[in-house]
Design a protein around this motif. Structure first.
Motif, short mmCIF file in Angstrom:
data_model
loop_
_atom_site.label_atom_id
_atom_site.label_comp_id
_atom_site.label_asym_id
_atom_site.label_seq_id
_atom_site.Cartn_x
_atom_site.Cartn_y
_atom_site.Cartn_z
N MET A 68 6.03 52.88 37.69
CA MET A 68 5.00 53.65 36.99
C MET A 68 4.85 53.17 35.54
SD MET A 68 4.67 57.80 36.88
CE MET A 68 4.52 57.91 38.67
N GLU A 69 3.64 53.21 35.03
CA GLU A 69 3.37 52.82 33.64
C GLU A 69 4.04 53.80 32.67
OE1 GLU A 69 1.82 50.20 32.47
OE2 GLU A 69 1.26 49.40 34.44
N GLU A 72 2.39 57.35 31.56
CA GLU A 72 1.24 57.56 32.45
C GLU A 72 0.72 59.00 32.34
OE1 GLU A 72 -1.70 57.04 34.57
OE2 GLU A 72 -0.37 55.32 34.88
N ARG A 73 -0.61 59.16 32.31
CA ARG A 73 -1.18 60.49 32.10
C ARG A 73 -2.14 60.92 33.21
NH1 ARG A 73 2.48 61.26 29.68
NH2 ARG A 73 2.79 61.85 27.49
N SER A 74 -2.21 60.20 34.30
CA SER A 74 -3.02 60.64 35.44
C SER A 74 -2.11 60.80 36.66
CB SER A 74 -4.13 59.63 35.73
OG SER A 74 -3.58 58.36 36.04
N LYS A 76 -0.29 60.21 39.71
CA LYS A 76 -0.08 59.05 40.58
C LYS A 76 0.82 59.37 41.78
CE LYS A 76 -2.50 56.24 38.08
NZ LYS A 76 -3.80 55.74 38.60
N ILE A 103 7.17 60.60 31.17
CA ILE A 103 6.44 61.03 32.36
C ILE A 103 6.47 62.55 32.43
CG2 ILE A 103 6.36 60.98 34.88
CD1 ILE A 103 5.54 58.36 33.53
N ALA A 126 1.86 63.03 35.50
CA ALA A 126 1.80 61.85 36.36
C ALA A 126 2.44 62.10 37.71
CB ALA A 126 2.48 60.66 35.68
#
Length: 558
Positions: A68-69, A72-74, A76, A103, A126
């Motif tokens: 994971m990035e 991350e804010r969406s 996943k 996260i 995320a």
């Protein structure tokens, strides 16, 4: 059981390794090793069968967070859990594990404030962990963008289907248009789970760490026979004898759970209830009381049989016959976790014991069978413990020794010592006298299991066009007519009307089957083997059915 491998041997990000070190986790468990050793597993769909308490949460959380990035804010990752407790515990695992990666995690479960959940989603979670009903509610409201999810985890898939979430799962999956991988984790693989996997997973790879789901090397299996009309007294005696440090008692109904917890408190046990009619705050408090030692015993329904991650549960006590083998297995999985030894006790009446033997036939479970302890046995145990405590904790100073010596020289020494012992026993529960009840019921059960004389034995109506099969298991293998009938119905997928006369011998059994039932024999050979019926052949029909030959009188009549 831990392995010799270390987490830092795998290509995990530094942020994840730091989080593991803070928790004191150095060695991955077998299911975690299986997930980490093959980095290509993350590329597609997956089915993992592993025992409850085997460390599967980290097994799927580590590889998903590893890719994971940062920040991350969406959404996943979506993890679906069958119960609120399991969902909340899984969310906590993701929170500490993904903390250094920035996260955020949202928990979508029923019984908790909807607005707080919406806020957590808007702030950029995320990872979303929830129960199917509440997750679907958010999807329909438009507060959760399921179309952005790339990874789906179905945790305890078998239990979600047991609870009737099939429709919700289908609707949720239909809304996930961008999902790249779907992972199914389950302790057992009943037919419903296999069907779900075929329908929604694309050529899944499979990992199985369960040779026999019922067997667990870290759990001691023990069955106590309790009197049918004094079941609570039997439970109380078993608890006094086993002395669980931290135990969970499983009951069949919410009402029984509440009543049993209250009665245990009246008897001096530190007990609390956990069931579906309690508010989330009450449920959380009950769990926290057990974790912190304020409660010794948690009395729960099967809503708590999955997902509870309470360390140090020394005993699971199953109060009565479970509905099926899977329920028995999942309840027992609350103890013996993470390599620690535990005890799984099942309390049965003499009649229930026969049904339970049939239920576990065909598994490798080794169960120790015992009558529930009696008040006399408990008193002897308490006496021995008091004496042992005195010897291991001698009085400090010579004054008490001199006083004791002086008392022992007096004529009333026996009365004084008896008074001291009486004071020592004050407040200690003495248990119930149930030995005669248990023995009488066990004797009645044995008499009922004996074969009746031929002219008194009831025969089932012959099945038209029936086929007689010979099974190479009999009384000496522990079979009785009732459990054998149940095993045949389960193994062949037939109704009781498809089974005619059953003639049970010491080393074999002859069974009349309808033409349909007989046609299922070869196709369902594996199912029969799992029920303990792995040897069978067709028996040639007898001639002269219409004429009875004269019976030769037997000398060994009973």
């Amino acid at each position: 059981m831990n392995t010799n491998k270390r987490f830092d041997q795998y290509p995990l990000r530094d942020e994840l390794l730091s989080a593991l070190r803070r928790k004191g986790f150095e060695h991955p468990m077998p299911v975690q090793v299986s997930m980490l050793e093959d980095p290509t597993l993350v590329d597609g769909d997956l089915i993992v069968q592993a025992k409850t308490g085997s460390g599967k949460t980290l097994a799927f959380a580590l590889p998903l967070l590893n890719r994971m990035e940062f920040g991350e804010r969406s959404p996943k990752v979506l993890v679906l859990s069958p119960t609120r407790e399991l969902a909340l515990q899984t969310a906590r695992e993701f929170q500490w594990l993904g903390y250094d990666l920035r996260i955020r995690v949202a928990s979508l479960v029923g019984g908790m404030d909807m607005e707080r959940q919406v806020k957590a989603l808007r702030e950029g979670a995320a990872v979303v962990v929830g129960t199917p009903g509440r997750v679907l509610d958010h999807i329909r409201r438009g507060t959760f963008r399921a179309d952005l999810v790339e990874s789906l985890v179905l945790d305890e898939g078998d239990h979600m289907l047991d609870l009737g979430f099939k429709d919700e799962l289908e609707d949720i999956m239909a809304a996930m248009t961008q999902v790249e991988r779907s992972w199914l984790f389950s302790a057992t693989m009943p037919e419903e789970v296999v069907t779900l996997a075929k329908q929604y997973l694309d050529a899944p790879r499979k990992i199985s760490l369960v040779e026999d789901a019922a067997k667990h090397d870290d759990i001691v299996q023990r069955a106590y026979i309790i009197p049918a009309r004094r079941r609570f007294e039997g439970l109380a005696n078993v608890l006094l004898f086993e002395r669980p440090r931290r135990g969970i008692v499983f009951c069949a109904t919410k009402l029984q759970t509440q009543e049993l917890a209250e009665r245990l408190c009246d008897e001096g046990f530190k007990a609390s209830a956990l069931h579906g009619d309690m508010t989330q705050r009450e449920r959380n408090m009950a769990l926290e009381n057990l974790r912190r030692g304020r409660s010794q015993i948690l009395v729960a329904t099967d809503v708590a049989a999955r997902g509870l991650d309470i360390s140090g549960v020394s005993h699971v006590i199953q109060f009565g016959l479970p509905g099926c083998l899977e329920t028995f297995i999942h309840r027992s999985g609350r103890t013996g976790r993470a390599g620690q030894e535990g005890r799984n006790l099942i309390l049965l009446t003499a009649r229930e014991a026969g049904e339970f033997r049939g239920m576990i036939r065909g598994t490798s479970l080794e169960v120790e069978w015992l009558p529930a302890p009696d008040a006399e046995e408990l008193e002897s145990l308490t006496r021995a413990e008091i004496e042992r405590w005195c010897l291991e904790n001698p009085a400090e100073g010579e004054d008490y020794m001199d006083w004791a010596e002086e008392i022992l020289q007096r004529e009333d020494a026996q009365l004084i010592v008896a008074g001291l012992l009486s004071r020592s026993f004050e407040g200690i529960p003495k248990g119930y006298s149930i030995q005669e009840d248990v023995q009488a019921e066990m004797a009645r059960s044995r008499r009922a299991d004996r074969p009746k004389a031929r002219d008194q034995r009831p025969l089932r109506k012959l099945v038209s066009g029936s086929v007689t099969m010979r099974f190479s298991s009999g009384r000496e293998d522990g079979w009785e007519v009732g459990p054998l009938l149940g095993a045949l119905c389960r193994g062949l997928g037939i109704r009781r009307e498809d089974v005619g006369n059953i003639k049970l011998k010491d080393r074999c059994a002859f069974v009349e089957l309808s033409p349909y039932a007989a046609s299922q024999i070869e196709r369902r050979r594996d199912n029969l083997a799992r029920e303990g019926l792995d040897g069978f052949s067709r028996s040639e029909p007898r001639q002269n059915h219409g004429t009875q030959r004269p019976r030769t009188p037997s000398r060994n009549r009973y």
